[in-house]
Design an enzyme around this catalytic site. Structure first.
Site, short mmCIF file in Angstrom:
data_model
loop_
_atom_site.label_atom_id
_atom_site.label_comp_id
_atom_site.label_asym_id
_atom_site.label_seq_id
_atom_site.Cartn_x
_atom_site.Cartn_y
_atom_site.Cartn_z
N ASP A 145 -1.36 -1.74 4.84
CA ASP A 145 -1.46 -0.73 5.89
C ASP A 145 -2.66 -1.02 6.79
O ASP A 145 -3.80 -0.84 6.38
CB ASP A 145 -1.61 0.65 5.24
N ASP A 194 -4.45 -6.56 -7.50
CA ASP A 194 -4.61 -7.55 -6.42
C ASP A 194 -5.36 -8.77 -6.95
O ASP A 194 -5.01 -9.91 -6.64
CB ASP A 194 -5.37 -6.95 -5.23
N GLY A 244 -3.01 -2.04 -7.68
CA GLY A 244 -3.94 -2.80 -6.83
C GLY A 244 -5.40 -2.39 -6.98
O GLY A 244 -6.26 -3.22 -7.28
N ASP A 281 -10.82 -6.28 -2.17
CA ASP A 281 -9.82 -6.96 -3.00
C ASP A 281 -8.65 -7.43 -2.15
O ASP A 281 -8.10 -8.52 -2.37
CB ASP A 281 -9.29 -6.05 -4.11
N HIS A 332 0.85 -1.18 0.00
CA HIS A 332 0.00 0.00 0.00
C HIS A 332 0.89 1.24 0.00
O HIS A 332 2.07 1.17 0.36
CB HIS A 332 -0.91 0.00 1.23
N HIS A 350 -10.12 -0.31 -2.00
CA HIS A 350 -10.27 -1.67 -2.53
C HIS A 350 -10.04 -2.71 -1.42
O HIS A 350 -9.49 -3.77 -1.67
CB HIS A 350 -9.30 -1.87 -3.70
N ARG A 357 -7.12 -14.03 1.44
CA ARG A 357 -7.92 -15.26 1.57
C ARG A 357 -7.48 -16.31 0.55
O ARG A 357 -7.28 -17.47 0.88
CB ARG A 357 -9.40 -14.93 1.39
#
Length: 163
Positions: A92, A72, A67, A102, A20, A99, A108
């Protein structure tokens, strides 16, 4: 869930680097410190992070979208397809991202497909210095066959409306 050892990771890993905006400086400092090790691997990165890494390190970085513009999700798809072996994502925790969904999906998917994830300098240091980084590794992928073959009940909405 059963594990199936379906492929072996080569000594040259495919590493995705993501950061980030407020964590880019940390990732660049970490990458400079680990430049020699990173140069032995194939490096992927999202948008601006990839440009900065290439400039700082002087090594080739395969750059994806930014991203928030789908980068992402591109990395997540590559993980799903077995094209990324390792994710270093300096995110962060103190700042909301436009997002965020995302970001959560990427983390995950990395867990779903059992790939190593480092989210800060300490975890990245431990993982990049592991002897497993420079050798072959038998990757265990979860076996989702039973999940894919499950029977999903389809309840009719008209049945509910009649009661």
């Amino acid at each position: 869930m059963q594990q199936s050892a379906d492929y072996e990771l080569e000594p040259q890993k495919r590493i995705a680097l993501v950061a980030h905006d407020k964590k880019k400086k940390d990732l660049l400092e970490w990458a400079k410190w680990n430049r020699a090790g990173l140069a032995q691997h194939v490096i992927y990165a999202t948008g601006t992070t990839g440009k900065l890494l290439e400039q700082e390190l002087g090594i080739e970085v395969i750059k994806l979208q930014s991203g928030p513009l789908g980068g992402d999700q591109q990395i997540g798809a590559m993980i799903t397809n077995g094209e990324i072996d390792f994710l270093i994502f300096f995110w962060d925790p103190l700042e909301m991202q436009p997002h965020d969904t995302d970001v959560k999906a990427l983390l995950r998917i990395a867990v779903v497909w059992n790939i190593p994830v480092a989210c800060n300098r300490a975890s990245a240091d431990f993982m990049i210095s592991s002897p497993l980084m420079s050798g072959e590794y038998q990757h265990l992928t979860p076996d989702y066959e039973a999940y894919l073959k499950r029977v999903v009940g389809m309840e009719s909405t008209s049945d509910q409306e009649d009661t």
